[in-house]
Design a protein around this motif. Structure first.
Motif, mmCIF file in Angstrom:
data_model
loop_
_atom_site.group_PDB
_atom_site.id
_atom_site.type_symbol
_atom_site.label_atom_id
_atom_site.label_comp_id
_atom_site.label_asym_id
_atom_site.label_seq_id
_atom_site.Cartn_x
_atom_site.Cartn_y
_atom_site.Cartn_z
ATOM 1 N N PHE A 14 0.829 -1.203 0.000
ATOM 2 C CA PHE A 14 0.000 0.000 0.000
ATOM 3 C C PHE A 14 0.864 1.254 0.000
ATOM 4 N N PHE A 70 -3.575 7.406 2.075
ATOM 5 C CA PHE A 70 -3.292 6.259 1.215
ATOM 6 C C PHE A 70 -3.576 6.650 -0.229
ATOM 7 N N THR A 112 -2.980 4.160 -2.624
ATOM 8 C CA THR A 112 -3.548 2.870 -3.024
ATOM 9 C C THR A 112 -4.915 2.737 -2.361
ATOM 10 N N ILE A 144 -7.748 1.360 -0.255
ATOM 11 C CA ILE A 144 -7.726 0.471 0.914
ATOM 12 C C ILE A 144 -9.080 0.561 1.614
ATOM 13 N N SER A 168 -3.492 -3.681 -5.043
ATOM 14 C CA SER A 168 -2.253 -3.051 -4.560
ATOM 15 C C SER A 168 -1.034 -3.765 -5.131
#
Length: 170
Positions: free
Chosen positions: A55, A74, A76, A78, A164
């Motif tokens: 991540f 983040f 990525t 999530i 990811s």
């Protein structure tokens, strides 16, 4: 021109992390000319639903760091109770220092100038392993985590982990 204290501190923390990496994450600058914007790669902790994930997140430090905490987001996708839908991480140690106006957190649970990138990342990795459903940033994820942890919640996290892995090194 002399560097501000915050820049010296960030430079020192980055050098320390490069010299003595900490298991579970790596960190570097997004742009070599900006010490206040970092990119971190977090490896999903073993024996959690996030295991195997890679991540990517950004840490943005205020100019008066370490008196005030950085923001963490983040990049990525999530699915987690303590990460809002925009990717912003919501954990106590990243909250402004002092009294919590809502009374959920004690001042010592919030940001303190002794925290470093390493202590922040260890807290985030711990958050992945053990979400706090009591004060969610993502209410839908928190509800699924409480009511359907082994069904819908697990499926969404697994999809994020797969995604990811595919985008980790883009």
């Amino acid at each position: 021109m002399t560097e501000p204290q915050s820049a010296l501190l960030l430079r020192r923390q980055l050098a320390e992390l490069n010299k003595n990496p900490v298991e579970g994450f790596s960190a570097g600058l997004i742009d070599d000319n900006d010490l206040y914007r970092w990119e971190v790669l977090i490896i999903g902790p073993p024996d959690t639903l996030y295991e195997g994930g890679v991540f990517k997140a950004h840490l943005t430090f205020p100019k008066d760091y370490p008196l005030r905490p950085p923001k963490m987001k983040f990049i990525t996708e999530i699915w987690h109770p303590n990460v809002d839908k925009n990717g912003d991480v919501c954990i106590s140690i990243l909250h402004e220092p002092g009294e919590d106006k809502y009374g959920y957190e004690k001042p010592e649970e919030r940001w303190l100038p002794i925290h470093t990138v390493e202590t922040i990342m260890i807290s985030v990795i711990s958050m992945l392993a053990d979400p706090n459903g009591e004060s969610p940033a993502n209410v839908d994820a928190a509800k699924e985590w409480r009511d359907d942890r082994h069904g819908e919640f697990k499926r969404k996290v697994a999809r994020c982990v797969r995604k990811s892995q595919e985008t980790a090194f883009d």
